[in-house]
Structures are given as C-alpha cells and as structure tokens.
Design a protein around this motif. Structure first.
Motif, PDB file in Angstrom:
ATOM      1  N   LEU A 209       6.698   2.369  -3.808  1.00 21.43           N
ATOM      2  CA  LEU A 209       6.602   4.094  -3.440  1.00 21.43           C
ATOM      3  C   LEU A 209       5.344   4.301  -3.070  1.00 21.43           C
ATOM      4  CD1 LEU A 209       8.512   5.674  -6.468  1.00 21.43           C
ATOM      5  CD2 LEU A 209       9.368   5.325  -4.088  1.00 21.43           C
ATOM      6  N   ARG A 210       4.135   3.662  -3.593  1.00 23.25           N
ATOM      7  CA  ARG A 210       2.925   3.879  -3.384  1.00 23.25           C
ATOM      8  C   ARG A 210       2.382   2.909  -2.084  1.00 23.25           C
ATOM      9  NH1 ARG A 210       3.023   3.691  -9.133  1.00 23.25           N
ATOM     10  NH2 ARG A 210       2.050   1.516  -9.155  1.00 23.25           N
TER      11      ARG A 210
ATOM     12  N   PRO B 101       3.089   3.681   1.731  1.00 25.59           N
ATOM     13  CA  PRO B 101       2.248   4.817   2.492  1.00 25.59           C
ATOM     14  C   PRO B 101       0.982   4.379   2.154  1.00 25.59           C
ATOM     15  CG  PRO B 101       3.914   5.795   0.718  1.00 25.59           C
ATOM     16  CD  PRO B 101       4.158   4.135   0.578  1.00 25.59           C
ATOM     17  N   ASN B 102       0.516   3.729   1.321  1.00 22.32           N
ATOM     18  CA  ASN B 102      -0.923   3.199   1.281  1.00 22.32           C
ATOM     19  C   ASN B 102      -1.486   2.330   2.718  1.00 22.32           C
ATOM     20  OD1 ASN B 102      -1.632   4.765  -0.880  1.00 22.32           O
ATOM     21  ND2 ASN B 102      -1.494   3.163  -2.185  1.00 22.32           N
ATOM     22  N   MET B 103      -0.213   1.518   2.848  1.00 22.33           N
ATOM     23  CA  MET B 103      -0.601   0.593   3.954  1.00 22.33           C
ATOM     24  C   MET B 103      -0.519   1.386   5.432  1.00 22.33           C
ATOM     25  SD  MET B 103       1.967  -2.369   2.603  1.00 22.33           S
ATOM     26  CE  MET B 103       2.103  -3.368   4.274  1.00 22.33           C
ATOM     27  N   THR B 104       0.540   2.289   5.543  1.00 21.90           N
ATOM     28  CA  THR B 104       0.556   3.075   6.605  1.00 21.90           C
ATOM     29  C   THR B 104      -0.844   4.026   6.842  1.00 21.90           C
ATOM     30  OG1 THR B 104       2.836   3.517   6.339  1.00 21.90           O
ATOM     31  CG2 THR B 104       1.781   4.990   7.871  1.00 21.90           C
TER      32      THR B 104
ATOM     33  N   ALA C  85      12.132   6.687   4.902  1.00 18.43           N
ATOM     34  CA  ALA C  85      11.336   7.219   5.934  1.00 18.43           C
ATOM     35  C   ALA C  85       9.730   6.735   5.840  1.00 18.43           C
ATOM     36  CB  ALA C  85      10.992   8.617   5.612  1.00 18.43           C
ATOM     37  N   GLU C  86       9.344   6.100   4.855  1.00 16.05           N
ATOM     38  CA  GLU C  86       7.999   5.500   4.499  1.00 16.05           C
ATOM     39  C   GLU C  86       8.157   4.177   5.315  1.00 16.05           C
ATOM     40  OE1 GLU C  86       8.447   8.296   0.908  1.00 16.05           O
ATOM     41  OE2 GLU C  86       9.705   6.667   2.130  1.00 16.05           O
ATOM     42  N   ILE C  87       9.032   3.398   5.230  1.00 15.34           N
ATOM     43  CA  ILE C  87       9.042   2.062   5.902  1.00 15.34           C
ATOM     44  C   ILE C  87       9.218   2.213   7.568  1.00 15.34           C
ATOM     45  CG2 ILE C  87      11.615   1.433   5.942  1.00 15.34           C
ATOM     46  CD1 ILE C  87       8.625  -0.950   4.698  1.00 15.34           C
TER      47      ILE C  87
ATOM     48  N   LEU D   2      11.266   8.093 -12.588  1.00 19.79           N
ATOM     49  CA  LEU D   2      12.370   8.847 -12.345  1.00 19.79           C
ATOM     50  C   LEU D   2      12.964   9.112 -11.197  1.00 19.79           C
ATOM     51  CD1 LEU D   2      11.676  11.495 -15.177  1.00 19.79           C
ATOM     52  CD2 LEU D   2      13.027   9.584 -15.468  1.00 19.79           C
ATOM     53  N   VAL D   3      12.185   9.073  -9.859  1.00 16.68           N
ATOM     54  CA  VAL D   3      12.556   9.170  -8.579  1.00 16.68           C
ATOM     55  C   VAL D   3      13.154   7.960  -8.237  1.00 16.68           C
ATOM     56  CG1 VAL D   3      11.547   9.478  -6.214  1.00 16.68           C
ATOM     57  CG2 VAL D   3      11.023  11.098  -7.926  1.00 16.68           C
TER      58      VAL D   3
END
Length: 261
Positions: A213-214, A217-220, A99-101, A27-28
C-alpha cells in the motif's frame, strides 16, 4: 485483542473505516482482500498471505523505513533504466493497489501482466477487467504462450511478449521459487515483501521491505521525481543501492525496533 484493533461489525465499505483508526491501513487491506474474494479476484489463500504480511508490518512499525524508501527509489531508477519493464500482478496486488499499480506502470512506461498461482481463466479475466476499471489500457497475461523454465505449476505460464521477454520485472507479494526461476532467466527483479527473510526478497536485485500500500505509491513518486534524470544519474542510484544492507536493516527493525537506515 484490544478495542482499537477492531472496527464495528456493521462496517461494510472501505469508506466507513475511520481514517483516524490507529491501524487504518491494516483494516483497509483486510477489507480489500475480502472484497477481492467476493469479486473472484483474490483466492482464499490470499487471505492467509495478507495476515502473515500484516504481522510483519506491525513489527516494522507500519511505516516506510528509511531503508525501504531508499529501496523504492532504487526500484524506480531500475524500472526507468529498463528496456522492457513488466509489473507482475497477482490477486492480492490487484485487490490492494489496482489504481496505484496502473499509475506506476504509466510512470515508468511498463506493461502490466497478470500471473497467478491459482490460475483460472475466470480469475485472469476478472483481474484484467479490474485493472482496466482502474485505468489500465492494456493488460497482459491472458495469452500465456510461454513458460518460465523450472516451474511446473500454472504460475509458470506467462506471455511471450510480456514477462518472458522482460529485462526488469516487479514481482510484488511473490512466492520464492518463482522469484528464483525468474532470476535464473537473467531478469533483474524488484520484489515487494514484508518478510526480509523470505526467499523472494533474498534473491531480488532490489528487495523492498514495505507494505505494498505504501511501496507502490512511493515508487511512483520517486519515478516522477527522477523522470528528467539522465542515464548516468539513474545508474548511480542503482549501483549505490545495497540489497544486503536493506535486508539487514529491515531485520534489525523487526528484531530490535532499530529505526536506523
């Protein structure tokens, strides 16, 4: 469709989506893509692409599988080893994980470059501004003074000191023939795609079959954990990663619900 697949019609902002909803991430994603269209960041065709990805994510259990996490760790190591890493950003990526990228680019000291299939100067500027609003200090893709050989569309346009000169490129949510063309240029590609049978992950050195979406952030997280690793350790992680096995594991998960690595 069951009641738990929808949200009330009066939900207008992401913060209004109940976090305990069983399909919260989906949904996000829908909300961010729709909002991106309104802002001129995402093309209407991106809505279709997001829906296709949502279906594959549902089949994958809407979670990061062990094989996907292994790929994300290998991707982080590959970016840390790179001399000139670039993270390619299209409209959907900018809408879903701005923001995550930016945080990933900071973690691996990579450039961000906007590259679009449906390219207009207005969209390029809107996406660059959107990334800056989320912390990016420099965004490439506006100069477009070089072209990827073998492509005739606007998406062939890249910056000479960006994607064109990169040795490692992250191309999330990418179309297959552009991924193939970048590979033919000798670039090491990391692809994020929820369909393991798509051409993009099939040609990638590191295919990450996970929701962006996952995945980002996981790579970061992995990049931060590996920040002090020496070159030998990073190369060991990259060398031990098996792209074919990662794709096979994702396909098994989709076909049989097999959660083994």
């Amino acid at each position: 469709m069951s009641d738990d697949e929808t949200v009330p019609a009066d939900v207008t902002g992401e913060d209004e989506i109940p976090k305990d909803h069983p399909r919260y991430e989906d949904l996000v994603s829908r909300h961010r893509i729709e909002s991106g269209v309104e802002k001129g960041i995402t093309h209407l065709q991106g809505v279709h692409a997001e829906g296709r990805g949502s279906a594959f994510d549902y089949l994958l259990g809407e979670e990061t599988t062990p094989s996907a996490d292994e790929a994300e760790r290998a991707a982080a190591a590959q970016l840390l080893l790179a001399d000139r890493p670039v993270l390619s950003v299209n409209g959907n990526v900018a809408a879903l994980v701005p923001a995550e990228i930016v945080e990933l680019a900071d973690a691996v000291d990579a450039d961000l470059e906007v590259n679009l299939f449906n390219r207009t100067e207005e969209r390029i500027e809107a996406i660059a501004d959107h990334l800056r609003e989320h912390g990016a200090e420099g965004v490439k893709g506006l100069t477009a003074d070089a072209r990827i050989p073998g492509l005739n569309h606007e998406r062939a346009k890249v910056d000479e000191d960006g994607i064109y000169a990169a040795d490692v490129v992250l191309v999330p949510l990418e179309d297959g023939d552009r991924a193939e063309a970048l590979g033919e240029m000798g670039k090491t590609e990391i692809v994020i795609d929820l369909n393991p049978l798509s051409r993009s992950p099939q040609v990638a050195a590191v295919p990450v079959v996970d929701n962006v979406l996952r995945a980002v952030p996981n790579m970061t997280r992995h990049a931060r954990e590996l920040a002090d690793a020496d070159e030998a350790e990073l190369r060991r992680i990259v060398d031990e990663f098996d792209a074919d096995e990662a794709l096979d594991a994702a396909e098994r998960r989709i076909r049989r619900g097999d959660s083994s690595p």
